[in-house]
Design an enzyme around this catalytic site. Structure first.
Site, mmCIF file in Angstrom:
data_model
loop_
_atom_site.group_PDB
_atom_site.id
_atom_site.type_symbol
_atom_site.label_atom_id
_atom_site.label_comp_id
_atom_site.label_asym_id
_atom_site.label_seq_id
_atom_site.Cartn_x
_atom_site.Cartn_y
_atom_site.Cartn_z
ATOM 1 N N TRP A 388 -18.109 45.883 23.177
ATOM 2 C CA TRP A 388 -16.709 46.129 22.826
ATOM 3 C C TRP A 388 -16.583 46.898 21.516
ATOM 4 O O TRP A 388 -15.513 47.420 21.200
ATOM 5 C CB TRP A 388 -15.966 44.802 22.708
ATOM 6 C CG TRP A 388 -16.401 43.986 21.518
ATOM 7 C CD1 TRP A 388 -17.648 43.504 21.268
ATOM 8 C CD2 TRP A 388 -15.586 43.555 20.428
ATOM 9 N NE1 TRP A 388 -17.661 42.801 20.098
ATOM 10 C CE2 TRP A 388 -16.419 42.811 19.559
ATOM 11 C CE3 TRP A 388 -14.242 43.712 20.107
ATOM 12 C CZ2 TRP A 388 -15.938 42.238 18.382
ATOM 13 C CZ3 TRP A 388 -13.773 43.132 18.937
ATOM 14 C CH2 TRP A 388 -14.622 42.409 18.088
ATOM 15 N N GLU A 515 -18.734 34.822 16.940
ATOM 16 C CA GLU A 515 -19.768 34.248 17.801
ATOM 17 C C GLU A 515 -20.398 32.992 17.205
ATOM 18 O O GLU A 515 -21.345 32.443 17.771
ATOM 19 C CB GLU A 515 -20.822 35.304 18.101
ATOM 20 C CG GLU A 515 -20.251 36.439 18.934
ATOM 21 C CD GLU A 515 -21.201 37.617 19.068
ATOM 22 O OE1 GLU A 515 -22.348 37.520 18.591
ATOM 23 O OE2 GLU A 515 -20.787 38.645 19.640
ATOM 24 N N GLN A 628 -18.093 36.928 12.214
ATOM 25 C CA GLN A 628 -17.418 38.219 12.088
ATOM 26 C C GLN A 628 -15.911 38.035 12.210
ATOM 27 O O GLN A 628 -15.440 37.027 12.716
ATOM 28 C CB GLN A 628 -17.905 39.192 13.149
ATOM 29 C CG GLN A 628 -17.706 38.731 14.570
ATOM 30 C CD GLN A 628 -18.829 39.153 15.487
ATOM 31 O OE1 GLN A 628 -19.964 38.742 15.336
ATOM 32 N NE2 GLN A 628 -18.506 39.997 16.451
#
Length: 798
Positions: A388, A515, A628
């Site tokens: 992505w 994540e 992130q």
């Protein structure tokens, strides 16, 4: 790890936990248009193989030296050329990814060996009286020049050049010029085309555990189907053992010298070689030009691929290296004319900015018919997969500078739609679910918690489509491919979610961009992006129905669209639940994120980052710690949905919790920090983005360029410091130029109008270079841009 605190250590953040390691100035002097290495050393060998890599989006050559050793990672990469392998799960479950995909090395054309009096040039032991290696951003060429004194006392000057052509997509060219400076003598130039994929591993030895690195397939990959040599030409052909892809590759040469020479040529299954045995005379230059071509296919036979290579070699030989280099310079002149960013912040910053822009060009220029791997074509990191990252961090740059390439990337995603429909069915969902990581369209992420569960990818692709349409004005793409993608992604969200007893719409068991927090309920980023996806689908399909009934009827026939579906999507969007914490005044990252214990950053030593390499996932998952940007990414992408104060509160909460173990965080944090007026923090995060590879911020630059970070550099400068906003196609600026910067200059293309932007502390100046002009806004003041005259807007305090 020690006891964990119940609160956050606000004195530390991702910037302080990530310290760049710049290359030493005495060996790598700053230059506005070049990356220069003024002394040979193996100290930074792994990193510089990435930094000096060449590519055009289709073909890539790592920055290995001509001699092929010493080397950290040999790399000759073709975008999308891959082998497949069965994913073996320790415990199988229905619907887990079954087939892995890994980009493999194609035969290496970079090898040009030099022997003088039978003594080989080997940089690690050679006595060099001068040395310089230069990556020229304007020429698109890597040049190395040196003077070598042999053990027999001969002084040898060598100047080598290489490029990956931007005009001849399948071709790389090399120039190798040798001159004996003080004596006559025999020398040999040996040109090699070598299948390294099925030979020994790189000289770096064993590699520690790191899931970001490409795997060793452990068996032969390239099965030889063709080996031919004729004069100075060598042709090789292969078929991959499992994926069945075919490859044709070849090399041909031209020698220019007044010296006498003989020629020897050979080819076998894994190597082709052309040797030039020359009686060199003092002061007489000897120049060997080498061309290499590659063609790949999933269906066309190897012999046909080889035939295409031969035709490409013939064209290259007729053109010659110098003409190809001139075409390269012309192409890059055009690129820099539209894409350059001038930053009045010192030579080092300007060099780093242009290096990042050059990497964006190398990753995208000729990537026709494919996606953009996370590492481009500069390394084997992440196995050459498409993520992505490209839609969110690279497509914005392309929309404003290279809209044709942005459109091609969207078309590539559309070609994955059949596989995405199958994947949705496999997960018992309607519509389509695009793969988290892939090369051929199949899901290749074996770790579903941080892979398949990231449903937000669907909305990320739709946002890229929306941005392209808004910025380019090209609405034809919606009826061509966009409407079908909108239908299938909206169907996925409508089917995935559910209404509770209070009629709120929820999305459960999903993973957001972070994540380090997986399979959660109501991830705020996912819900907000799904809402945008649903609303945009309803808006554009309704417009199609009203403005073009025929195409709407065709769409309904193709995808079985029913009118009542639009109403259900609109209801889901209107009732979408977005969590909110009244006590803190922030958006929880997910339904239970704020209930978790905060990670003990104060007692986590620097060597324990990135956390994913040192802690079991369950240890990470049960804490408030972020890999992130997640909520902060939503603040940027959907910035028109939040006030400045809401951005400030959320940024203040989430910034210290973010490790930036991903390169995707710093540019987003830099942008939002600039938007809320925290320029000190914005500059700190921007520095991490800018130097992600040049200073090896993530300690993995050796595996290839972080293409998304390069795109993030452009975004931080334009969206962050220049204050660009483009919500719903309305272009505006709210600049925040750092006090220590003198100016910021760049160009944008919007709806066919190319205009220049100059920002200083006192004004913004706009000049339309081509196109009809357009209407924009600067800090809520409407400004009309036209080709007739530049417009200057005075700036007061932000």
């Amino acid at each position: 790890m020690g006891a964990r605190t119940k609160g956050r250590d606000d004195g530390e953040d991702a910037v302080s936990r990530r310290q760049p390691l710049p290359l030493p100035r005495h060996d790598y002097p700053p230059d506005a248009w070049k990356l220069v290495e003024s002394r040979y050393s193996t100290r930074f060998l792994a990193r510089t193989e990435t930094l000096f890599a060449l590519g055009n989006g289709y073909l890539g050559l790592r920055g290995n030296h001509d001699e092929g050793r010493p080397t950290y990672d040999h790399g000759t990469i073709i975008n999308g050329f891959h082998e497949t392998w069965p994913i073996v799960h320790a415990e199988e479950a229905y619907g887990l990814a079954k087939t892995g995909q890994t980009t493999v090395d194609v035969p290496d054309p970079k090898i040009l060996l030099l022997y003088v009096d039978d003594e080989p040039l080997f940089l690690s032991t050679a006595f060099l009286t001068s040395y310089e290696r230069v990556l020229d951003f304007r020429a698109g060429c890597l040049q190395r020049s040196l003077v070598w004194e042999t053990l027999s006392g001969k002084r040898v000057r060598l100047v080598s050049k290489r490029l990956v052509s931007l005009t001849q997509r399948h071709m790389a060219a090399f120039s190798f010029e040798v001159t004996l400076l003080n004596a006559d003598g025999p020398l040999v130039i040996s040109s090699v085309l070598l299948n390294r994929q099925d030979r020994s591993a790189p000289l770096s030895g064993s590699t520690p555990f790191d899931p970001r690195i490409s795997r060793d397939l452990g068996e032969r990959v390239l099965e030889n189907e063709l080996s031919e040599c004729d004069g100075t030409r060598v042709m090789l052909g292969y078929r991959t053992a499992r994926s069945g892809m075919t490859l044709g590759c070849g090399m041909d040469h031209r020698i220019e010298t007044a010296c006498d020479y003989e020629l020897s040529t050979s080819a076998n299954g894994d190597q082709g070689k052309v040797d030039f045995l020359i009686e060199a005379r003092r002061g007489e230059p000897i120049r060997v030009t080498k061309f290499a071509t590659y063609h790949t296919s999933r269906t066309v036979p190897t012999t046909e691929m080889a035939g295409r290579c031969q035709r490409g070699l013939a064209r290259a030989l007729s053109s010659g290296f110098d003409a190809i280099a001139e075409d390269q310079r012309t192409t890059l002149d055009d690129f820099w004319d539209r894409c350059d960013i001038q930053v009045g912040a010192g030579l080092e910053v300007q060099q780093a900015v242009r290096w990042n822009l050059f990497q964006l060009m190398q990753a995208t220029a000729r990537a026709e018919g494919s996606g953009i791997p996370a590492k481009g074509v500069t390394g084997h990191g992440y196995e050459g997969h498409y993520f992505w990252d490209i839609e969110i961090f690279v497509v914005p740059f392309l929309c404003y500078t290279e809209p044709r390439i942005a459109k091609n990337l969207l078309r590539f995603r559309h070609r994955m739609l059949p596989a995405a429909r199958e994947r949705a069915l496999e997960l018992d969902q309607e519509g389509a679910l695009f793969p988290w990581r892939t090369i051929n369209g199949e899901e290749a992420s074996a770790y579903y918690q941080a892979g398949t569960a990231q449903y937000h990818l669907n909305a990320d692709i739709v946002l890229a489509l929306k941005r392209y349409v808004d910025v380019s004005g090209d609405r034809e793409i919606l009826s061509e491919i966009g409407a079908e993608m909108l239908v299938e992604t909206a169907r996925l969200w409508a089917d995935l979610g559910f209404h509770d007893d209070h009629d709120a719409f929820h999305l459960h068991s999903v993973t957001g961009p972070d994540e380090y927090t997986t399979v959660v309920n109501d991830n705020a980023y996912t819900n907000l992006m799904a809402r945008l996806n649903l609303n945009y689908a309803v808006s554009e399909i309704t417009r199609l129905r009203d403005e073009d009934p025929y195409r709407y009827e065709v769409l309904c026939g193709d995808v079985g669209l029913r009118d009542e579906e639009l109403a259900s999507w609109l209801t889901a969007a209107r009732t979408m639940h977005v969590p909110y914490d009244d006590e803190r005044g922030v958006i929880p990252q997910d339904a239970h994120f704020l209930e978790r214990e905060v990670w003990d950053f104060a007692n986590t030593p620097p060597q324990k980052y990135p956390l994913l390499l040192h802690y079991h996932p369950l240890v990470i998952y049960r804490h408030q710690v972020i890999k992130q940007a997640d909520v902060i990414l939503a603040l940027f992408l959907l910035g028109n949905e939040f006030t400045r104060e809401e951005k400030r509160r959320n940024f203040t909460y989430y910034d210290p919790l973010t490790t930036s173990d991903s390169s995707l965080s710093p540019p987003v944090h830099a942008i939002v920090a600039a938007q809320i007026g925290d320029l000190e923090k914005a500059l700190s995060h921007f520095r991490l983005t800018l130097l992600m590879d040049l200073a090896d911020v993530g300690t993995n630059a050796a595996h290839g360029v972080h293409v998304a970070a390069a795109g993030g550099t452009w975004m931080a400068l334009t969206y962050g410091f220049a204050g660009l906003r483009d919500f719903d196609g309305q272009i505006s600026f709210d600049p925040r130029l750092p006090e220590e910067w003198e100016h910021l200059r760049f160009s944008l293309t919007v709806a066919g109008s190319l205009f220049d932007v100059e920002l200083t502390h006192d004004h913004m100046r706009f000049s339309v270079r081509s196109g009809p002009g357009l209407k924009i806004a600067v800090r809520d003041e409407d400004v009309v841009l036209s080709p007739e005259a530049p417009v200057e807007v005075a700036l007061g305090p932000a």
